[in-house]
Design an enzyme around this catalytic site. Sequence first.
Site, PDB file in Angstrom:
ATOM      1  N   GLY A 114     -15.698  20.405  -4.984  1.00  0.00           N
ATOM      2  CA  GLY A 114     -16.040  21.654  -4.290  1.00  0.00           C
ATOM      3  C   GLY A 114     -17.384  21.494  -3.613  1.00  0.00           C
ATOM      4  O   GLY A 114     -17.726  20.406  -3.160  1.00  0.00           O
ATOM      5  N   ARG A 136      -7.835  19.943  -8.143  1.00  0.00           N
ATOM      6  CA  ARG A 136      -6.459  20.465  -8.237  1.00  0.00           C
ATOM      7  C   ARG A 136      -5.759  20.405  -6.885  1.00  0.00           C
ATOM      8  O   ARG A 136      -4.541  20.364  -6.802  1.00  0.00           O
ATOM      9  CB  ARG A 136      -6.437  21.874  -8.818  1.00  0.00           C
ATOM     10  CG  ARG A 136      -7.166  22.896  -7.989  1.00  0.00           C
ATOM     11  CD  ARG A 136      -7.000  24.252  -8.637  1.00  0.00           C
ATOM     12  NE  ARG A 136      -7.866  25.233  -8.015  1.00  0.00           N
ATOM     13  CZ  ARG A 136      -7.979  26.466  -8.441  1.00  0.00           C
ATOM     14  NH1 ARG A 136      -7.295  26.860  -9.507  1.00  0.00           N
ATOM     15  NH2 ARG A 136      -8.766  27.320  -7.843  1.00  0.00           N
ATOM     16  N   THR A 194     -22.769  19.110 -15.420  1.00  0.00           N
ATOM     17  CA  THR A 194     -23.639  20.212 -14.997  1.00  0.00           C
ATOM     18  C   THR A 194     -22.780  21.411 -14.593  1.00  0.00           C
ATOM     19  O   THR A 194     -23.227  22.266 -13.831  1.00  0.00           O
ATOM     20  CB  THR A 194     -24.555  19.802 -13.815  1.00  0.00           C
ATOM     21  OG1 THR A 194     -23.738  19.461 -12.689  1.00  0.00           O
ATOM     22  CG2 THR A 194     -25.455  18.631 -14.168  1.00  0.00           C
ATOM     23  N   GLU A 225     -24.731  28.284 -25.881  1.00  0.00           N
ATOM     24  CA  GLU A 225     -26.107  28.228 -25.375  1.00  0.00           C
ATOM     25  C   GLU A 225     -26.894  29.415 -25.923  1.00  0.00           C
ATOM     26  O   GLU A 225     -26.367  30.522 -25.934  1.00  0.00           O
ATOM     27  CB  GLU A 225     -26.107  28.239 -23.838  1.00  0.00           C
ATOM     28  CG  GLU A 225     -25.431  26.985 -23.254  1.00  0.00           C
ATOM     29  CD  GLU A 225     -25.385  26.959 -21.722  1.00  0.00           C
ATOM     30  OE1 GLU A 225     -25.836  27.944 -21.097  1.00  0.00           O
ATOM     31  OE2 GLU A 225     -24.915  25.966 -21.166  1.00  0.00           O
ATOM     32  N   HIS A 244     -29.553  24.056 -19.340  1.00  0.00           N
ATOM     33  CA  HIS A 244     -28.873  24.771 -18.245  1.00  0.00           C
ATOM     34  C   HIS A 244     -29.842  25.115 -17.104  1.00  0.00           C
ATOM     35  O   HIS A 244     -30.079  26.294 -16.825  1.00  0.00           O
ATOM     36  CB  HIS A 244     -28.181  26.039 -18.772  1.00  0.00           C
ATOM     37  CG  HIS A 244     -27.073  26.521 -17.879  1.00  0.00           C
ATOM     38  ND1 HIS A 244     -25.982  27.218 -18.347  1.00  0.00           N
ATOM     39  CD2 HIS A 244     -26.891  26.417 -16.535  1.00  0.00           C
ATOM     40  CE1 HIS A 244     -25.188  27.521 -17.336  1.00  0.00           C
ATOM     41  NE2 HIS A 244     -25.726  27.040 -16.223  1.00  0.00           N
TER      42      HIS A 244
HETATM   43  P1  NAP Z   1     -16.591  25.287  -6.036  1.00  0.00           P
HETATM   44  O1  NAP Z   1     -17.095  25.020  -4.659  1.00  0.00           O
HETATM   45  O2  NAP Z   1     -15.601  26.371  -6.253  1.00  0.00           O
HETATM   46  O3  NAP Z   1     -16.032  23.893  -6.610  1.00  0.00           O
HETATM   47  C1  NAP Z   1     -15.213  23.791  -7.717  1.00  0.00           C
HETATM   48  C2  NAP Z   1     -14.072  22.818  -7.393  1.00  0.00           C
HETATM   49  O4  NAP Z   1     -13.258  22.652  -8.559  1.00  0.00           O
HETATM   50  C3  NAP Z   1     -13.149  23.344  -6.297  1.00  0.00           C
HETATM   51  O5  NAP Z   1     -12.789  22.303  -5.425  1.00  0.00           O
HETATM   52  C4  NAP Z   1     -11.977  23.881  -7.091  1.00  0.00           C
HETATM   53  O6  NAP Z   1     -10.768  23.936  -6.366  1.00  0.00           O
HETATM   54  C5  NAP Z   1     -11.896  22.858  -8.193  1.00  0.00           C
HETATM   55  N1  NAP Z   1     -11.099  23.340  -9.337  1.00  0.00           N
HETATM   56  C6  NAP Z   1     -10.967  24.606  -9.809  1.00  0.00           C
HETATM   57  N2  NAP Z   1     -10.128  24.635 -10.856  1.00  0.00           N
HETATM   58  C7  NAP Z   1      -9.714  23.357 -11.036  1.00  0.00           C
HETATM   59  C8  NAP Z   1      -8.817  22.758 -11.953  1.00  0.00           C
HETATM   60  N3  NAP Z   1      -8.174  23.487 -12.881  1.00  0.00           N
HETATM   61  N4  NAP Z   1      -8.608  21.434 -11.866  1.00  0.00           N
HETATM   62  C9  NAP Z   1      -9.230  20.697 -10.903  1.00  0.00           C
HETATM   63  N5  NAP Z   1     -10.066  21.218 -10.007  1.00  0.00           N
HETATM   64  C10 NAP Z   1     -10.323  22.535 -10.070  1.00  0.00           C
HETATM   65  O7  NAP Z   1     -17.808  25.601  -7.002  1.00  0.00           O
HETATM   66  P2  NAP Z   1     -19.316  25.015  -6.940  1.00  0.00           P
HETATM   67  O8  NAP Z   1     -20.167  25.931  -6.177  1.00  0.00           O
HETATM   68  O9  NAP Z   1     -19.261  23.580  -6.570  1.00  0.00           O
HETATM   69  O10 NAP Z   1     -19.700  25.174  -8.510  1.00  0.00           O
HETATM   70  C11 NAP Z   1     -18.950  24.501  -9.498  1.00  0.00           C
HETATM   71  C12 NAP Z   1     -19.333  24.984 -10.879  1.00  0.00           C
HETATM   72  O11 NAP Z   1     -20.614  24.471 -11.234  1.00  0.00           O
HETATM   73  C13 NAP Z   1     -19.494  26.500 -11.034  1.00  0.00           C
HETATM   74  O12 NAP Z   1     -18.263  27.126 -11.286  1.00  0.00           O
HETATM   75  C14 NAP Z   1     -20.449  26.633 -12.200  1.00  0.00           C
HETATM   76  O13 NAP Z   1     -19.729  26.792 -13.395  1.00  0.00           O
HETATM   77  C15 NAP Z   1     -21.186  25.306 -12.231  1.00  0.00           C
HETATM   78  N6  NAP Z   1     -22.623  25.443 -11.920  1.00  0.00           N
HETATM   79  C16 NAP Z   1     -23.539  25.090 -12.856  1.00  0.00           C
HETATM   80  C17 NAP Z   1     -24.883  25.159 -12.577  1.00  0.00           C
HETATM   81  C18 NAP Z   1     -25.917  24.761 -13.586  1.00  0.00           C
HETATM   82  O14 NAP Z   1     -26.944  25.406 -13.679  1.00  0.00           O
HETATM   83  N7  NAP Z   1     -25.718  23.710 -14.327  1.00  0.00           N
HETATM   84  C19 NAP Z   1     -25.320  25.620 -11.319  1.00  0.00           C
HETATM   85  C20 NAP Z   1     -24.363  25.982 -10.385  1.00  0.00           C
HETATM   86  C21 NAP Z   1     -23.007  25.884 -10.695  1.00  0.00           C
HETATM   87  P3  NAP Z   1     -10.410  25.284  -5.499  1.00  0.00           P
HETATM   88  O15 NAP Z   1     -11.216  25.187  -4.252  1.00  0.00           O
HETATM   89  O16 NAP Z   1      -8.949  25.175  -5.309  1.00  0.00           O
HETATM   90  O17 NAP Z   1     -10.798  26.469  -6.344  1.00  0.00           O
HETATM   91  C1  GLV Z   2     -25.084  28.463 -12.957  1.00  0.00           C
HETATM   92  O1  GLV Z   2     -24.706  27.894 -13.933  1.00  0.00           O
HETATM   93  C2  GLV Z   2     -24.215  29.068 -12.005  1.00  0.00           C
HETATM   94  O2  GLV Z   2     -22.996  29.107 -12.248  1.00  0.00           O
HETATM   95  O3  GLV Z   2     -24.741  29.537 -10.995  1.00  0.00           O
END
Ligand code: NAP
Ligand code: GLV
Length: 290
Positions: A114, A136, A194, A225, A244
């Site tokens: 993503g 996916r 992450t 957490e 986090h």
């Molecule tokens: P995103 O753009 O929605 O990317 C997620 C990717 O995973 C998308 O391509 C999505 O496909 C795919 N996906 C969803 N369900 C799946 C499954 N069951 N199997 C395989 N692939 C799947 O989100 P992002 O902005 O990159 O963020 C990703 C995640 O990072 C967030 O949801 C959050 O939990 C985490 N995060 C953590 C931090 C931190 O502080 N550590 C900060 C920011 C984000 P689709 O496009 O089809 O939905």
């Molecule tokens: C952080 O973990 C977020 O999902 O923005």
Amino acid sequence: MDALATLLTDKIDCNLLQQAKKLRIIAQYAVGYDNIDVECATRLGIYVTNTPGVLTEATAELTWALLMAVARRIVEADHFVRWGEWWRLRTGWHPKMMLGVELKGKTLGIIGLGRIGSRVAEIAKAFGMKVIYYDRNRREDLEKKLGVEYRDLDTLLQEADIVTIHVPLTKETYHMINEERLKKMKRSALLINTARGAVIDTEALAKALREGWIAGAGLDVHESEPLDPNHPITAFKNVVLLPHIGSATYETRHRMAELVAENLIAFYKGEIPPTLVNKDVVKVRKPGFG
Ligand code: NAP
Ligand code: GLV
Ligand code: GLV
């Protein structure tokens, strides 16, 4: 209340939503929204917004900081100096001291291509890594643009030298990395997370590290957490643990706050908020507090 600005630590379940009779919008200060029962909110006509995009860079950069900390044993090496072990050894520079692994020519496996996963892939190219991904949906547009190759999950786990997780936490991704999948990884592999803690079965990961199925891990996110300092995962020297902090930069936190405000202001004006999660909610209720 009419509107809620939430953190990912706020559990917003259906029971709470049903009692909040006046609630019209939840503006989450995060991109992940696994703490919110979005299906229930949609049914009740409650808008849910998040903060995508503005934290992509910060989280991708933190992923690399964590990845390199594990690959080059940065935290362990800092402790070695700080706590006097280097001093006691008297050797100074030594050919076999604190050896790690290099990135050039290695294969990075990205789970979830993503926003964040794609940015992590771009940076990997600067290190001269081969990049494979699982998602996916196969993303042929991105395969060309980023120079990445698709693999099914099990093949990715078998081929990658370093695996990094960027899927959201959902019913489908809960414990996606379990005992069986950890066994498929190379014994020399590193695992970086992450995304969300519960995408990995942490008990299985601890077992994998104890028994040497993989070589190390870097975790910014945890199943529970704050992480209990007595948790078995804290015992391993080849694991780097962070609290986090993926999006924790001054720049990003500022933009996240602005985006929360922009969503609330748009809704207040009767407009569809710019980063609406539950698009179907518009069929249930028009935006606005009126
Ligand atoms: P995103 O753009 O929605 O990317 C997620 C990717 O995973 C998308 O391509 C999505 O496909 C795919 N996906 C969803 N369900 C799946 C499954 N069951 N199997 C395989 N692939 C799947 O989100 P992002 O902005 O990159 O963020 C990703 C995640 O990072 C967030 O949801 C959050 O939990 C985490 N995060 C953590 C931090 C931190 O502080 N550590 C900060 C920011 C984000 P689709 O496009 O089809 O939905
Ligand atoms: C952080 O973990 C977020 O999902 O923005
Ligand atoms: C290391 O410091 C070297 O000069 O090779």
